[in-house]
Scaffold this motif. Structure first.
Motif, PDB file in Angstrom:
ATOM      1  N   GLY A 106       6.614  10.011  -9.784  1.00  0.00           N
ATOM      2  CA  GLY A 106       5.320  10.669  -9.667  1.00  0.00           C
ATOM      3  C   GLY A 106       4.680  10.489  -8.310  1.00  0.00           C
ATOM      4  N   HIS A 107       5.119   9.490  -7.532  1.00  0.00           N
ATOM      5  CA  HIS A 107       4.504   9.260  -6.221  1.00  0.00           C
ATOM      6  C   HIS A 107       4.807  10.393  -5.251  1.00  0.00           C
ATOM      7  N   LEU A 108       5.849  11.166  -5.527  1.00  0.00           N
ATOM      8  CA  LEU A 108       6.151  12.320  -4.674  1.00  0.00           C
ATOM      9  C   LEU A 108       5.182  13.466  -4.911  1.00  0.00           C
ATOM     10  N   GLN A 109       4.458  13.438  -6.038  1.00  0.00           N
ATOM     11  CA  GLN A 109       3.536  14.527  -6.346  1.00  0.00           C
ATOM     12  C   GLN A 109       2.070  14.135  -6.289  1.00  0.00           C
ATOM     13  N   SER A 110       1.751  12.848  -6.363  1.00  0.00           N
ATOM     14  CA  SER A 110       0.341  12.448  -6.424  1.00  0.00           C
ATOM     15  C   SER A 110       0.103  11.186  -5.626  1.00  0.00           C
ATOM     16  N   SER A 111      -1.170  10.922  -5.313  1.00  0.00           N
ATOM     17  CA  SER A 111      -1.510   9.810  -4.432  1.00  0.00           C
ATOM     18  C   SER A 111      -1.841   8.526  -5.163  1.00  0.00           C
ATOM     19  N   HIS A 112      -1.965   8.584  -6.500  1.00  0.00           N
ATOM     20  CA  HIS A 112      -2.228   7.387  -7.312  1.00  0.00           C
ATOM     21  C   HIS A 112      -3.545   6.710  -6.944  1.00  0.00           C
ATOM     22  N   LEU A 113      -4.506   7.439  -6.401  1.00  0.00           N
ATOM     23  CA  LEU A 113      -5.763   6.808  -5.989  1.00  0.00           C
ATOM     24  C   LEU A 113      -6.502   6.191  -7.161  1.00  0.00           C
ATOM     25  N   GLU A 114      -6.396   6.818  -8.336  1.00  0.00           N
ATOM     26  CA  GLU A 114      -7.210   6.358  -9.458  1.00  0.00           C
ATOM     27  C   GLU A 114      -6.811   4.981  -9.953  1.00  0.00           C
ATOM     28  N   THR A 115      -5.595   4.490  -9.586  1.00  0.00           N
ATOM     29  CA  THR A 115      -5.145   3.198 -10.068  1.00  0.00           C
ATOM     30  C   THR A 115      -5.247   2.111  -9.003  1.00  0.00           C
ATOM     31  N   ILE A 116      -5.827   2.443  -7.828  1.00  0.00           N
ATOM     32  CA  ILE A 116      -5.836   1.507  -6.707  1.00  0.00           C
ATOM     33  C   ILE A 116      -7.239   0.940  -6.516  1.00  0.00           C
ATOM     34  N   PRO A 117      -7.410  -0.390  -6.412  1.00  0.00           N
ATOM     35  CA  PRO A 117      -8.738  -0.967  -6.231  1.00  0.00           C
ATOM     36  C   PRO A 117      -9.366  -0.572  -4.914  1.00  0.00           C
ATOM     37  N   ASN A 171     -13.567   9.023   9.045  1.00  0.00           N
ATOM     38  CA  ASN A 171     -14.157   8.770   7.733  1.00  0.00           C
ATOM     39  C   ASN A 171     -13.269   9.318   6.625  1.00  0.00           C
ATOM     40  N   GLY A 172     -13.145   8.568   5.556  1.00  0.00           N
ATOM     41  CA  GLY A 172     -12.371   9.068   4.430  1.00  0.00           C
ATOM     42  C   GLY A 172     -11.867   7.953   3.544  1.00  0.00           C
ATOM     43  N   ILE A 173     -11.134   8.362   2.520  1.00  0.00           N
ATOM     44  CA  ILE A 173     -10.544   7.439   1.558  1.00  0.00           C
ATOM     45  C   ILE A 173      -9.038   7.412   1.787  1.00  0.00           C
ATOM     46  N   TYR A 174      -8.476   6.215   1.832  1.00  0.00           N
ATOM     47  CA  TYR A 174      -7.068   6.038   2.175  1.00  0.00           C
ATOM     48  C   TYR A 174      -6.364   5.144   1.156  1.00  0.00           C
ATOM     49  N   ASP A 175      -5.052   5.353   1.027  1.00  0.00           N
ATOM     50  CA  ASP A 175      -4.186   4.397   0.339  1.00  0.00           C
ATOM     51  C   ASP A 175      -3.685   3.397   1.374  1.00  0.00           C
ATOM     52  N   CYS A 176      -3.818   2.124   1.092  1.00  0.00           N
ATOM     53  CA  CYS A 176      -3.223   1.077   1.914  1.00  0.00           C
ATOM     54  C   CYS A 176      -2.051   0.497   1.126  1.00  0.00           C
ATOM     55  N   ILE A 177      -0.842   0.637   1.666  1.00  0.00           N
ATOM     56  CA  ILE A 177       0.369   0.149   1.011  1.00  0.00           C
ATOM     57  C   ILE A 177       0.907  -1.028   1.813  1.00  0.00           C
ATOM     58  N   ILE A 178       1.052  -2.179   1.168  1.00  0.00           N
ATOM     59  CA  ILE A 178       1.559  -3.383   1.820  1.00  0.00           C
ATOM     60  C   ILE A 178       2.863  -3.781   1.157  1.00  0.00           C
ATOM     61  N   VAL A 179       3.918  -3.907   1.964  1.00  0.00           N
ATOM     62  CA  VAL A 179       5.216  -4.373   1.467  1.00  0.00           C
ATOM     63  C   VAL A 179       5.522  -5.694   2.157  1.00  0.00           C
ATOM     64  N   ASP A 180       5.560  -6.783   1.383  1.00  0.00           N
ATOM     65  CA  ASP A 180       5.804  -8.085   1.990  1.00  0.00           C
ATOM     66  C   ASP A 180       7.304  -8.300   2.206  1.00  0.00           C
ATOM     67  N   THR A 184       7.947  -6.900  -2.322  1.00  0.00           N
ATOM     68  CA  THR A 184       6.901  -6.609  -3.307  1.00  0.00           C
ATOM     69  C   THR A 184       5.883  -5.647  -2.700  1.00  0.00           C
ATOM     70  N   VAL A 185       5.501  -4.642  -3.472  1.00  0.00           N
ATOM     71  CA  VAL A 185       4.563  -3.620  -3.016  1.00  0.00           C
ATOM     72  C   VAL A 185       3.176  -3.897  -3.575  1.00  0.00           C
ATOM     73  N   HIS A 186       2.158  -3.838  -2.707  1.00  0.00           N
ATOM     74  CA  HIS A 186       0.755  -4.002  -3.092  1.00  0.00           C
ATOM     75  C   HIS A 186      -0.002  -2.761  -2.646  1.00  0.00           C
ATOM     76  N   LYS A 187      -0.814  -2.181  -3.529  1.00  0.00           N
ATOM     77  CA  LYS A 187      -1.525  -0.936  -3.225  1.00  0.00           C
ATOM     78  C   LYS A 187      -3.029  -1.144  -3.361  1.00  0.00           C
ATOM     79  N   TYR A 188      -3.774  -0.615  -2.395  1.00  0.00           N
ATOM     80  CA  TYR A 188      -5.225  -0.716  -2.396  1.00  0.00           C
ATOM     81  C   TYR A 188      -5.835   0.625  -2.005  1.00  0.00           C
TER      82      TYR A 188
END
Length: 203
Positions: A106-117, A171-180, A184-188
């Motif tokens: 689903g990540h290829l079709q949507s940004s998953h913003l609603e599940t990210i803090p 200005n705007g809303i962004y996905d921040c993706i952190i891969v350690d 492990t993937v962390h999304k904000y």
């Protein structure tokens, strides 16, 4: 895993089928139901998409800071890339995809913003955001930090010994993706509305 050898072996025995923009490629492969391997053209890192029966089943992202596979590669995937596509047998692409399988298609079709803090506030402005990535109380070095807006990958940097990365943003809303370093993937979710924001992210 030697994904480079897998790519070379597939390309040598596959049928070259042209160059396509990312979204056009995914739609055409889905409609055709064909299997094949797509390799990105240009860009800082090389992206690989593996199609089985027209569906993206595997992915890899190969860069100077190391390779990432599967879902981790898709989280860092730039939807604006152009690809060369090589068509081949289903059994071959299934074999390649086994080592870098995608589960979160689903990540290829949507940004998953609603599940990210959310991080940030609602002040007006534009400028620089500086992220301090820590694990426990220690700076997290060697983590790949990427900023996305919707389906578009905008910027990507790797943290140094101080665990800090900085990005110039409007200005705007962004996905921040952190891969350690462990993969492990962390999304904000970050809302940026200031000339300068210093933010600590603990993972």
């Amino acid at each position: 895993m030697n994904i480079e050898n897998d790519i070379r072996n597939v390309v040598e025995h596959a049928q070259y089928a042209g160059e396509y923009e990312s979204e056009d490629l995914i739609n055409k492969m889905k409609a055709s139901g064909r299997s094949g391997l797509a390799i990105s053209i240009g860009g800082k890192d090389q992206c690989l998409l593996i199609f089985v029966d027209g569906t993206v089943e595997g992915a890899a992202l190969m860069g100077n800071e190391g390779n990432v596979y599967g879902d981790k590669a898709i989280y860092l995937y730039d939807n604006n890339l152009k690809f060369k596509i090589y068509l081949t047998e289903k059994l071959i692409t299934e074999s390649v995809a086994a080592g870098c399988r995608i589960y979160d298609k689903g990540h290829l079709q949507s940004s998953h913003l609603e599940t990210i803090p959310e991080i940030g506030d609602h002040k007006k402005g534009r400028g620089l955001i500086r992220l301090h990535i820590i694990s426990g109380r220690d700076p997290l070095a060697g983590a790949r930090v990427s900023m996305r807006k919707g389906r578009q990958l905008l910027l990507s940097e790797v943290t140094g010994p101080d665990g800090i990365v900085a990005f110039k943003l409007v200005n705007g809303i962004y996905d921040c993706i952190i891969v350690d370093r462990s993969g492990t993937v962390h999304k904000y979710r970050i809302e940026f509305n200031d000339e300068l924001i210093d933010t600590v992210i603990e993972i």
